[in-house]
Design an enzyme around this catalytic site. Structure first.
Site, PDB file in Angstrom:
ATOM      1  N   LYS A 112       0.851  -1.192   0.000  1.00  0.00           N
ATOM      2  CA  LYS A 112       0.000   0.000   0.000  1.00  0.00           C
ATOM      3  C   LYS A 112       0.888   1.242   0.000  1.00  0.00           C
ATOM      4  CE  LYS A 112      -4.422   0.192   2.384  1.00  0.00           C
ATOM      5  NZ  LYS A 112      -5.015   0.268   3.720  1.00  0.00           N
TER       6      LYS A 112
HETATM    7  C1  E4P Z   1      -8.444   0.876   3.902  1.00  0.00           C
HETATM    8  O1  E4P Z   1      -7.580   0.251   3.367  1.00  0.00           O
HETATM    9  C2  E4P Z   1      -8.282   1.580   5.186  1.00  0.00           C
HETATM   10  O2  E4P Z   1      -7.512   0.776   6.032  1.00  0.00           O
HETATM   11  C3  E4P Z   1      -9.572   1.804   5.898  1.00  0.00           C
HETATM   12  O3  E4P Z   1     -10.702   1.420   5.135  1.00  0.00           O
HETATM   13  C4  E4P Z   1      -9.703   3.114   6.577  1.00  0.00           C
HETATM   14  O4  E4P Z   1     -10.951   3.170   7.219  1.00  0.00           O
HETATM   15  P1  E4P Z   1     -11.293   4.234   8.365  1.00  0.00           P
HETATM   16  O5  E4P Z   1     -11.597   5.539   7.702  1.00  0.00           O
HETATM   17  O6  E4P Z   1     -12.506   3.661   9.034  1.00  0.00           O
HETATM   18  O7  E4P Z   1     -10.093   4.306   9.257  1.00  0.00           O
END
Ligand code: E4P
Length: 220
Positions: free
Chosen positions: A83
């Site tokens: 990522k």
């Molecule tokens: C996605 O890859 C992220 O880890 C995640 O969906 C972030 O979500 P949040 O806004 O609930 O922290």
């Protein structure tokens, strides 16, 4: 649509994997930190439970650091997807890693323009954060439809991964908009299964069945 779980917690992942409908995992530095274990050990454990893409995020912010970290992460397991954040260096790192056949998930995407750049850099996944847009009184879900439409226009292979999901309707709406993947917290994964009419209907069927069994036994 593929369903991923957005967590680094092994118990949560095991529960969702046992259903047989879990396609992969996304993590981020906050989720990994919450578990309090060594990153590599945690990723090895996750990959042992789920046979699908497991996103692991770099924490470097410069191009060289992201590429080096991404390469190290990719060596941990063949299912690791690196990522990279949607920054200029993140974009360059996405191109470099993708050119090395290391799959990349471009994260922290909040506009269609950013999603176009992610696709052009060769990302396997792009992660628009729906809930965080909703949090600032912006229609997060319309972004999913925009990106899906734009990718269709140009035949980009990048998969649209709806992230920052807050509830079951986010999942349904993301599916309507054509998202390839939704990544969910376990709470939403559980909520998606439930309907009160299913529970009431099942209770009624079983009650009627029991009544018939008693009647048949009584008539003999
Ligand atoms: C996605 O890859 C992220 O880890 C995640 O969906 C972030 O979500 P949040 O806004 O609930 O922290």
């Amino acid at each position: 649509m593929k369903l991923f779980l957005d967590t680094a917690n092994i118990d949560e992942i095991s529960e969702a994997a046992a259903t047989g409908v879990l396609d992969g995992i996304t993590t981020n530095p906050s989720l990994i930190a919450r578990e309090g274990h060594d990153l590599e050990d945690q990723l090895i454990k996750i990959c042992a439970v789920v046979d699908g893409p497991v996103s692991a995020e770099v924490v470097s912010t410069d191009f060289e650091g992201m590429v080096a970290e991404g390469r190290r992460l990719a060596e941990i397991h063949s299912n690791i997807v690196v990522k990279c954040p949607m920054t200029l260096d993140g974009l360059k790192a996405t191109r470099a890693l993708s050119d090395d056949d290391i799959p990349v998930n471009v994260t922290l995407v909040f506009s269609a323009a950013q999603a176009i750049f992610a696709a052009k850099a060769g990302a396997q996944f792009v992660s628009p954060f729906i809930g965080r847009l909703d949090d600032i009184a912006t229609d997060g879900m319309s972004l999913i439809g925009d990106i899906v439409g734009i990718y269709d226009n140009y035949g980009y292979d990048t998969e649209v991964l709806a992230a920052s999901i807050r509830g079951p309707m986010h999942v349904v709406e993301a599916a309507r908009a054509g998202a390839d993947v939704c990544t969910l917290p376990l709470k939403v994964f559980r909520q998606l299964l439930k309907h009160p009419l299913t529970d009431i209907g099942l209770a009624n069927f079983l009650r009627d069945w029991e009544a018939m069994a008693v009647k048949v036994a009584g008539s003999g």
